[in-house]
Scaffold this motif. Structure first.
Motif, PDB file in Angstrom:
ATOM      1  N   HIS A 144       0.193   0.686  12.644  1.00 30.17           N
ATOM      2  CA  HIS A 144       0.090  -0.579  13.377  1.00 30.17           C
ATOM      3  C   HIS A 144       0.701  -1.685  12.520  1.00 30.17           C
ATOM      4  O   HIS A 144       0.108  -2.138  11.543  1.00 30.17           O
ATOM      5  N   ALA A 145       1.914  -2.111  12.914  1.00 36.82           N
ATOM      6  CA  ALA A 145       2.693  -3.031  12.081  1.00 36.82           C
ATOM      7  C   ALA A 145       1.986  -4.362  11.822  1.00 36.82           C
ATOM      8  O   ALA A 145       2.195  -4.979  10.789  1.00 36.82           O
ATOM      9  N   GLY A 146       1.163  -4.799  12.740  1.00 31.11           N
ATOM     10  CA  GLY A 146       0.516  -6.094  12.574  1.00 31.11           C
ATOM     11  C   GLY A 146      -0.813  -6.050  11.843  1.00 31.11           C
ATOM     12  O   GLY A 146      -1.508  -7.074  11.777  1.00 31.11           O
ATOM     13  N   ARG A 147      -1.173  -4.898  11.301  1.00 27.86           N
ATOM     14  CA  ARG A 147      -2.476  -4.760  10.655  1.00 27.86           C
ATOM     15  C   ARG A 147      -2.329  -4.263   9.223  1.00 27.86           C
ATOM     16  O   ARG A 147      -1.307  -3.689   8.846  1.00 27.86           O
ATOM     17  N   LEU A 148      -3.367  -4.507   8.426  1.00 25.54           N
ATOM     18  CA  LEU A 148      -3.430  -3.989   7.064  1.00 25.54           C
ATOM     19  C   LEU A 148      -4.437  -2.844   7.019  1.00 25.54           C
ATOM     20  O   LEU A 148      -5.448  -2.870   7.717  1.00 25.54           O
ATOM     21  N   CYS A 149      -4.155  -1.853   6.180  1.00 24.98           N
ATOM     22  CA  CYS A 149      -5.134  -0.770   6.021  1.00 24.98           C
ATOM     23  C   CYS A 149      -5.995  -0.976   4.787  1.00 24.98           C
ATOM     24  O   CYS A 149      -7.067  -0.377   4.671  1.00 24.98           O
ATOM     25  N   THR A 150      -5.545  -1.822   3.860  1.00 22.44           N
ATOM     26  CA  THR A 150      -6.369  -2.182   2.709  1.00 22.44           C
ATOM     27  C   THR A 150      -5.781  -3.419   2.048  1.00 22.44           C
ATOM     28  O   THR A 150      -4.614  -3.777   2.288  1.00 22.44           O
ATOM     29  N   VAL A 151      -6.591  -4.080   1.252  1.00 20.36           N
ATOM     30  CA  VAL A 151      -6.154  -5.215   0.436  1.00 20.36           C
ATOM     31  C   VAL A 151      -6.599  -4.929  -0.989  1.00 20.36           C
ATOM     32  O   VAL A 151      -7.763  -4.601  -1.230  1.00 20.36           O
ATOM     33  N   LEU A 152      -5.679  -5.047  -1.907  1.00 21.34           N
ATOM     34  CA  LEU A 152      -6.021  -4.777  -3.298  1.00 21.34           C
ATOM     35  C   LEU A 152      -5.790  -6.021  -4.138  1.00 21.34           C
ATOM     36  O   LEU A 152      -5.275  -7.026  -3.657  1.00 21.34           O
ATOM     37  N   GLU A 153      -6.169  -5.923  -5.397  1.00 26.97           N
ATOM     38  CA  GLU A 153      -6.085  -7.062  -6.300  1.00 26.97           C
ATOM     39  C   GLU A 153      -5.351  -6.656  -7.565  1.00 26.97           C
ATOM     40  O   GLU A 153      -5.688  -5.654  -8.194  1.00 26.97           O
ATOM     41  N   LEU A 154      -4.322  -7.432  -7.911  1.00 24.49           N
ATOM     42  CA  LEU A 154      -3.551  -7.192  -9.121  1.00 24.49           C
ATOM     43  C   LEU A 154      -3.648  -8.392 -10.048  1.00 24.49           C
ATOM     44  O   LEU A 154      -3.577  -9.535  -9.596  1.00 24.49           O
ATOM     45  N   THR A 155      -3.783  -8.120 -11.324  1.00 25.13           N
ATOM     46  CA  THR A 155      -3.720  -9.180 -12.324  1.00 25.13           C
ATOM     47  C   THR A 155      -2.397  -9.104 -13.064  1.00 25.13           C
ATOM     48  O   THR A 155      -1.570  -9.999 -12.996  1.00 25.13           O
ATOM     49  N   ASP A 156      -2.184  -8.033 -13.791  1.00 26.77           N
ATOM     50  CA  ASP A 156      -0.904  -7.766 -14.446  1.00 26.77           C
ATOM     51  C   ASP A 156      -0.568  -6.310 -14.175  1.00 26.77           C
ATOM     52  O   ASP A 156      -1.166  -5.407 -14.763  1.00 26.77           O
ATOM     53  N   GLY A 157       0.365  -6.078 -13.287  1.00 24.83           N
ATOM     54  CA  GLY A 157       0.701  -4.706 -12.934  1.00 24.83           C
ATOM     55  C   GLY A 157       1.574  -4.669 -11.694  1.00 24.83           C
ATOM     56  O   GLY A 157       2.192  -5.670 -11.324  1.00 24.83           O
ATOM     57  N   ALA A 158       1.623  -3.504 -11.059  1.00 23.70           N
ATOM     58  CA  ALA A 158       2.532  -3.317  -9.931  1.00 23.70           C
ATOM     59  C   ALA A 158       1.911  -2.401  -8.899  1.00 23.70           C
ATOM     60  O   ALA A 158       1.017  -1.611  -9.196  1.00 23.70           O
ATOM     61  N   VAL A 159       2.421  -2.509  -7.675  1.00 23.61           N
ATOM     62  CA  VAL A 159       1.971  -1.651  -6.586  1.00 23.61           C
ATOM     63  C   VAL A 159       3.167  -1.317  -5.705  1.00 23.61           C
ATOM     64  O   VAL A 159       4.039  -2.161  -5.459  1.00 23.61           O
ATOM     65  N   ALA A 160       3.226  -0.056  -5.250  1.00 24.82           N
ATOM     66  CA  ALA A 160       4.299   0.386  -4.363  1.00 24.82           C
ATOM     67  C   ALA A 160       3.714   1.330  -3.325  1.00 24.82           C
ATOM     68  O   ALA A 160       2.768   2.074  -3.595  1.00 24.82           O
ATOM     69  N   THR A 161       4.307   1.319  -2.133  1.00 24.07           N
ATOM     70  CA  THR A 161       3.869   2.182  -1.039  1.00 24.07           C
ATOM     71  C   THR A 161       5.039   2.985  -0.519  1.00 24.07           C
ATOM     72  O   THR A 161       6.138   2.458  -0.338  1.00 24.07           O
ATOM     73  N   SER A 162       4.805   4.266  -0.264  1.00 20.72           N
ATOM     74  CA  SER A 162       5.774   5.114   0.433  1.00 20.72           C
ATOM     75  C   SER A 162       5.188   5.510   1.775  1.00 20.72           C
ATOM     76  O   SER A 162       4.023   5.903   1.860  1.00 20.72           O
ATOM     77  N   ALA A 163       5.999   5.386   2.826  1.00 20.84           N
ATOM     78  CA  ALA A 163       5.565   5.702   4.185  1.00 20.84           C
ATOM     79  C   ALA A 163       6.805   5.897   5.040  1.00 20.84           C
ATOM     80  O   ALA A 163       7.935   5.750   4.566  1.00 20.84           O
ATOM     81  N   CYS A 164       6.586   6.193   6.302  1.00 21.03           N
ATOM     82  CA  CYS A 164       7.708   6.434   7.215  1.00 21.03           C
ATOM     83  C   CYS A 164       7.907   5.312   8.222  1.00 21.03           C
ATOM     84  O   CYS A 164       8.749   5.428   9.107  1.00 21.03           O
ATOM     85  N   TYR A 165       7.137   4.229   8.113  1.00 24.73           N
ATOM     86  CA  TYR A 165       7.182   3.239   9.196  1.00 24.73           C
ATOM     87  C   TYR A 165       8.426   2.365   9.187  1.00 24.73           C
ATOM     88  O   TYR A 165       8.762   1.770  10.196  1.00 24.73           O
ATOM     89  N   GLU A 166       9.176   2.264   8.074  1.00 23.88           N
ATOM     90  CA  GLU A 166      10.384   1.443   8.063  1.00 23.88           C
ATOM     91  C   GLU A 166      11.643   2.257   8.343  1.00 23.88           C
ATOM     92  O   GLU A 166      12.485   1.858   9.123  1.00 23.88           O
ATOM     93  N   ARG A 167      11.767   3.424   7.700  1.00 23.91           N
ATOM     94  CA  ARG A 167      13.013   4.186   7.768  1.00 23.91           C
ATOM     95  C   ARG A 167      12.835   5.572   8.379  1.00 23.91           C
ATOM     96  O   ARG A 167      13.703   6.426   8.256  1.00 23.91           O
ATOM     97  N   GLY A 168      11.710   5.810   9.041  1.00 29.03           N
ATOM     98  CA  GLY A 168      11.489   7.112   9.640  1.00 29.03           C
ATOM     99  C   GLY A 168      11.262   8.180   8.578  1.00 29.03           C
ATOM    100  O   GLY A 168      10.844   7.888   7.461  1.00 29.03           O
ATOM    101  N   ASP A 169      11.546   9.427   8.938  1.00 29.91           N
ATOM    102  CA  ASP A 169      11.299  10.547   8.020  1.00 29.91           C
ATOM    103  C   ASP A 169      12.422  10.649   6.991  1.00 29.91           C
ATOM    104  O   ASP A 169      13.216  11.595   6.982  1.00 29.91           O
ATOM    105  N   HIS A 170      12.485   9.655   6.098  1.00 29.44           N
ATOM    106  CA  HIS A 170      13.579   9.605   5.133  1.00 29.44           C
ATOM    107  C   HIS A 170      13.237  10.263   3.806  1.00 29.44           C
ATOM    108  O   HIS A 170      14.123  10.494   2.979  1.00 29.44           O
ATOM    109  N   ILE A 171      11.958  10.555   3.554  1.00 28.29           N
ATOM    110  CA  ILE A 171      11.561  11.192   2.302  1.00 28.29           C
ATOM    111  C   ILE A 171      11.557  12.701   2.508  1.00 28.29           C
ATOM    112  O   ILE A 171      10.822  13.225   3.350  1.00 28.29           O
ATOM    113  N   ILE A 172      12.380  13.387   1.736  1.00 24.86           N
ATOM    114  CA  ILE A 172      12.587  14.826   1.898  1.00 24.86           C
ATOM    115  C   ILE A 172      11.809  15.591   0.832  1.00 24.86           C
ATOM    116  O   ILE A 172      11.798  15.215  -0.346  1.00 24.86           O
ATOM    117  N   ASP A 173      11.155  16.657   1.263  1.00 24.32           N
ATOM    118  CA  ASP A 173      10.614  17.621   0.312  1.00 24.32           C
ATOM    119  C   ASP A 173      11.769  18.548  -0.042  1.00 24.32           C
ATOM    120  O   ASP A 173      12.167  19.398   0.761  1.00 24.32           O
TER     121      ASP A 173
END
Length: 248
Positions: A144-173
């Motif tokens: 659901h593009a208009g919703r969040l599934c979680t909210v996290l908190e960062l002080t000094d660090g990084a966060v990244a997400t991999s999913a199929c919602y932007e580019r479809g099934d682009h991640i290959i095994d």
């Protein structure tokens, strides 16, 4: 200070909350570096270093130190995943984007730190490097593009997400040559975006087993949504409290 540009195929937004920070030149250098990284390492630019190498047309000199570093990171994650993550799977062109994005943005963040920035949030297409927080970071719901599934908190660090919602099934095994299955989305926090971005993509390629694999990486915490719509969260995943700002 706030600035947004479209670079590397996605919006990059920067917010600096340091009062008195006079680093406009550093901000210019950050965006100039991201444009340079795109020109040099994109698999979609026929004159890039990556495409020339893929065609077997290297420059007269050996690969640049930066490209050598990128390819070494790619190989490290290929080995660590037993071949599930591979930037050159059989029958496909060399595509190191899963490593280049986080690596390049992390280098950009280091330019800001070197210029004296202490409180900033750099958001590159939803992958974030934060300093001097806490900062609240919303993770998009995988269905659901208009919703969040979680909210996290960062002080000094990084966060990244991999999913199929932007580019479809682009991640290959790469073990099967088919799109990865088992997960709808996987989010990783790590000390740097170089690691968070690569680990998230590599873990997604592994499928359901990638959750435990990512969680076992030093300094990494994981939030995942499986194909069965089950949420899995590691105990140290930084859930949000009160924080300075927001990024999504």
């Amino acid at each position: 200070m706030r600035r947004v540009e479209h670079v590397m195929g996605f919006p990059v937004s920067l917010r600096i909350d340091d009062e008195g920070f006079a680093g406009a030149d550093a901000v210019d250098a950050l965006f100039a570096w991201l444009r340079e990284a795109d020109a040099r390492f994109s698999p979609f630019r026929e004159d890039s270093e990556v495409c020339r190498l893929d065609r077997g047309e290297p420059d007269p000199d050996p690969p640049t130190p930066e490209l050598t570093e990128i390819l070494a990171l790619c190989e490290r994650y290929r080995i660590a995943t037993g071949g599930a993550f591979d930037v050159r799977p059989p029958g496909r062109r060399l595509d190191p984007c899963a490593v280049v994005k986080g690596w390049a943005v992390q280098r950009g963040a280091e330019l800001l730190r070197a210029a004296g920035a202490r409180r900033f949030c750099l958001n590159a297409g939803g992958d974030v490097v934060a300093a001097g927080g806490p900062w609240r970071v919303g993770v998009r719901h995988p269905e659901h593009a208009g919703r969040l599934c979680t909210v996290l908190e960062l002080t000094d660090g990084a966060v990244a997400t991999s999913a199929c919602y932007e580019r479809g099934d682009h991640i290959i095994d790469a073990r099967t040559g088919r799109p990865a299955t088992g997960l709808l989305a996987l989010t990783v926090t790590a000390p740097t975006l170089t690691e968070a971005d690569a680990v998230a993509t590599a873990a997604f390629a592994l499928g359901r087993e990638g959750i435990a694999w990512a969680a076992a990486r030093p300094g990494c915490e994981v939030f995942a949504v499986t194909a069965a719509r089950r949420v899995v969260r590691t105990p140290g995943f930084p859930t949000a409290g009160r924080a300075r700002g927001t990024a999504a």
